[in-house]
Design a protein around this motif. Sequence first.
Motif, PDB file in Angstrom:
ATOM      1  N   GLY A  45     -28.415  11.472 -15.540  1.00 24.55           N
ATOM      2  CA  GLY A  45     -29.398  11.152 -16.941  1.00 24.55           C
ATOM      3  C   GLY A  45     -30.746  11.609 -16.420  1.00 24.55           C
ATOM      4  N   PRO A  46     -31.506  11.860 -17.372  1.00 27.24           N
ATOM      5  CA  PRO A  46     -33.044  12.130 -16.890  1.00 27.24           C
ATOM      6  C   PRO A  46     -33.726  11.126 -16.329  1.00 27.24           C
ATOM      7  N   ASN A  47     -34.752  11.247 -15.867  1.00 24.31           N
ATOM      8  CA  ASN A  47     -35.813  10.312 -15.293  1.00 24.31           C
ATOM      9  C   ASN A  47     -36.047   9.267 -16.168  1.00 24.31           C
ATOM     10  N   GLY A  48     -35.797   8.101 -15.839  1.00 23.01           N
ATOM     11  CA  GLY A  48     -36.127   6.784 -16.814  1.00 23.01           C
ATOM     12  C   GLY A  48     -35.003   6.554 -17.514  1.00 23.01           C
ATOM     13  N   ALA A  49     -33.719   7.030 -17.158  1.00 29.37           N
ATOM     14  CA  ALA A  49     -32.437   6.718 -18.074  1.00 29.37           C
ATOM     15  C   ALA A  49     -31.932   5.545 -17.754  1.00 29.37           C
ATOM     16  N   GLY A  50     -32.315   4.936 -16.652  1.00 30.79           N
ATOM     17  CA  GLY A  50     -31.738   3.372 -16.280  1.00 30.79           C
ATOM     18  C   GLY A  50     -30.659   3.714 -15.201  1.00 30.79           C
ATOM     19  N   LYS A  51     -30.362   4.875 -14.590  1.00 32.78           N
ATOM     20  CA  LYS A  51     -29.551   4.972 -13.646  1.00 32.78           C
ATOM     21  C   LYS A  51     -29.393   3.990 -12.590  1.00 32.78           C
ATOM     22  N   THR A  52     -30.739   3.939 -11.961  1.00 39.00           N
ATOM     23  CA  THR A  52     -30.984   3.121 -10.599  1.00 39.00           C
ATOM     24  C   THR A  52     -30.765   1.519 -11.033  1.00 39.00           C
ATOM     25  N   LEU A 228     -26.394   8.765 -18.945  1.00 38.06           N
ATOM     26  CA  LEU A 228     -27.294   7.529 -19.335  1.00 38.06           C
ATOM     27  C   LEU A 228     -28.573   8.344 -20.157  1.00 38.06           C
ATOM     28  N   ALA A 229     -28.983   7.919 -21.238  1.00 37.49           N
ATOM     29  CA  ALA A 229     -30.472   8.105 -21.819  1.00 37.49           C
ATOM     30  C   ALA A 229     -30.879   6.894 -22.411  1.00 37.49           C
ATOM     31  N   ARG A 230     -32.393   6.321 -22.044  1.00 33.36           N
ATOM     32  CA  ARG A 230     -32.909   5.436 -22.662  1.00 33.36           C
ATOM     33  C   ARG A 230     -32.332   4.271 -22.493  1.00 33.36           C
ATOM     34  N   GLY A 231     -31.367   4.013 -21.141  1.00 24.93           N
ATOM     35  CA  GLY A 231     -30.976   2.730 -20.868  1.00 24.93           C
ATOM     36  C   GLY A 231     -29.287   2.546 -21.370  1.00 24.93           C
ATOM     37  N   ALA A 232     -29.025   3.607 -22.121  1.00 33.26           N
ATOM     38  CA  ALA A 232     -27.546   3.622 -22.935  1.00 33.26           C
ATOM     39  C   ALA A 232     -26.728   4.689 -22.604  1.00 33.26           C
ATOM     40  N   VAL A 233     -25.383   4.494 -22.861  1.00 36.68           N
ATOM     41  CA  VAL A 233     -24.539   5.594 -22.666  1.00 36.68           C
ATOM     42  C   VAL A 233     -24.594   6.665 -23.574  1.00 36.68           C
ATOM     43  N   LEU A 234     -24.949   7.966 -23.377  1.00 34.86           N
ATOM     44  CA  LEU A 234     -25.253   8.985 -24.303  1.00 34.86           C
ATOM     45  C   LEU A 234     -23.778   9.802 -24.496  1.00 34.86           C
ATOM     46  N   ILE A 249     -27.669  18.275 -23.526  1.00 37.89           N
ATOM     47  CA  ILE A 249     -28.151  19.379 -23.355  1.00 37.89           C
ATOM     48  C   ILE A 249     -29.739  19.104 -23.635  1.00 37.89           C
ATOM     49  N   GLU A 250     -29.985  18.407 -24.822  1.00 41.47           N
ATOM     50  CA  GLU A 250     -31.287  18.127 -25.035  1.00 41.47           C
ATOM     51  C   GLU A 250     -31.841  17.021 -24.131  1.00 41.47           C
ATOM     52  N   ALA A 251     -31.290  16.123 -23.580  1.00 41.68           N
ATOM     53  CA  ALA A 251     -31.870  14.877 -23.056  1.00 41.68           C
ATOM     54  C   ALA A 251     -32.006  15.090 -21.612  1.00 41.68           C
ATOM     55  N   TYR A 252     -30.965  15.973 -21.028  1.00 42.31           N
ATOM     56  CA  TYR A 252     -30.682  16.002 -19.617  1.00 42.31           C
ATOM     57  C   TYR A 252     -30.580  17.187 -19.133  1.00 42.31           C
ATOM     58  N   ILE A 253     -29.709  18.055 -19.534  1.00 42.11           N
ATOM     59  CA  ILE A 253     -29.683  19.492 -19.123  1.00 42.11           C
ATOM     60  C   ILE A 253     -30.747  20.329 -19.571  1.00 42.11           C
ATOM     61  N   GLY A 254     -31.322  19.885 -20.499  1.00 42.40           N
ATOM     62  CA  GLY A 254     -32.665  20.893 -20.846  1.00 42.40           C
ATOM     63  C   GLY A 254     -33.851  20.674 -19.988  1.00 42.40           C
ATOM     64  N   GLU A 255     -33.862  19.265 -19.763  1.00 45.91           N
ATOM     65  CA  GLU A 255     -34.976  19.002 -18.763  1.00 45.91           C
ATOM     66  C   GLU A 255     -34.967  19.491 -17.630  1.00 45.91           C
ATOM     67  N   VAL A 256     -33.623  19.532 -16.985  1.00 41.48           N
ATOM     68  CA  VAL A 256     -33.332  20.294 -15.750  1.00 41.48           C
ATOM     69  C   VAL A 256     -33.853  21.758 -15.872  1.00 41.48           C
TER      70      VAL A 256
END
Length: 261
Positions: A45-52, A228-234, A249-256
């Motif tokens: 997930g992107p930064n701040g997605a809640g992974k850790t 994950l995105a914003r703490g929830a399963v995307l 793609i919008e939330a994660y792949i696009g960011e990369v």
Amino acid sequence: MMSLQDDQADYILTARGLTKVFGGITAVDNVDLAVRPNTIHALIGPNGAGKTTCFNLLSKFLQPSKGKISYAGKDITNEAPATIARRGMVRSFQISAVFGDMSVLENVRLALQRRVHGGSFDFWRSNKCLRSLEDEAVSLLDDVGLGDLRHHRAADLPYGRKRGLEIATTLALDPKLLLLDEPLAGMGQEDIGRTSELIARVAKTRTVLMVEHNLSVVATLSDTITVLARGAVLAEGTYAEVSRNPAVIEAYIGEVDEAHE
């Protein structure tokens, strides 16, 4: 929604409605997760997605605000990290944790001592007793490409090799479920290739759940990916499935992609 019977029969680790709130901010929001045995399951997930935070909840270094966690069919929601480690669920950390003043071999041998002697490190044990663990320690170091460096001080290893040593000490505890927190972070390309091959070998006889940012490695290694995105399963599925998901793609792949422009 899977039944509890399905959870016990088909999955080694499950989370249901997993939620963590910090001072009114929801870091993990009603996450459901199911990890099949003898697979590699990636949490991305992107930064701040809640992974850790999610990873810390699953490994019991944080207590959930709501939800349930089961491991091998047993509710571990309220158990301590040391308890689940004894059950065979062991994690690594983003920051390499080794005993720098000990040799590479001594680090692994100490972890083996912890497993073999039932929870006691017993530093007073004789050298003869400790040498009995040496063959297994050397074998583990060979597996992570550190056999030739076994007499070096751990503190003198390059960063990527320290991560390899940490994986070796984790494997010395003979986990059934290995949780890896960004195992490739900070590594050069050679170490990434070596560690990726190691993770693939490890997963032939045990389960791996990992948080990882390196998408090429995730694509190659993972059987299942939870985004994950914003703490929830995307999204969840194979890499081919999630990489085609427009929301991913919008939330994660696009960011990369933007980061490499």
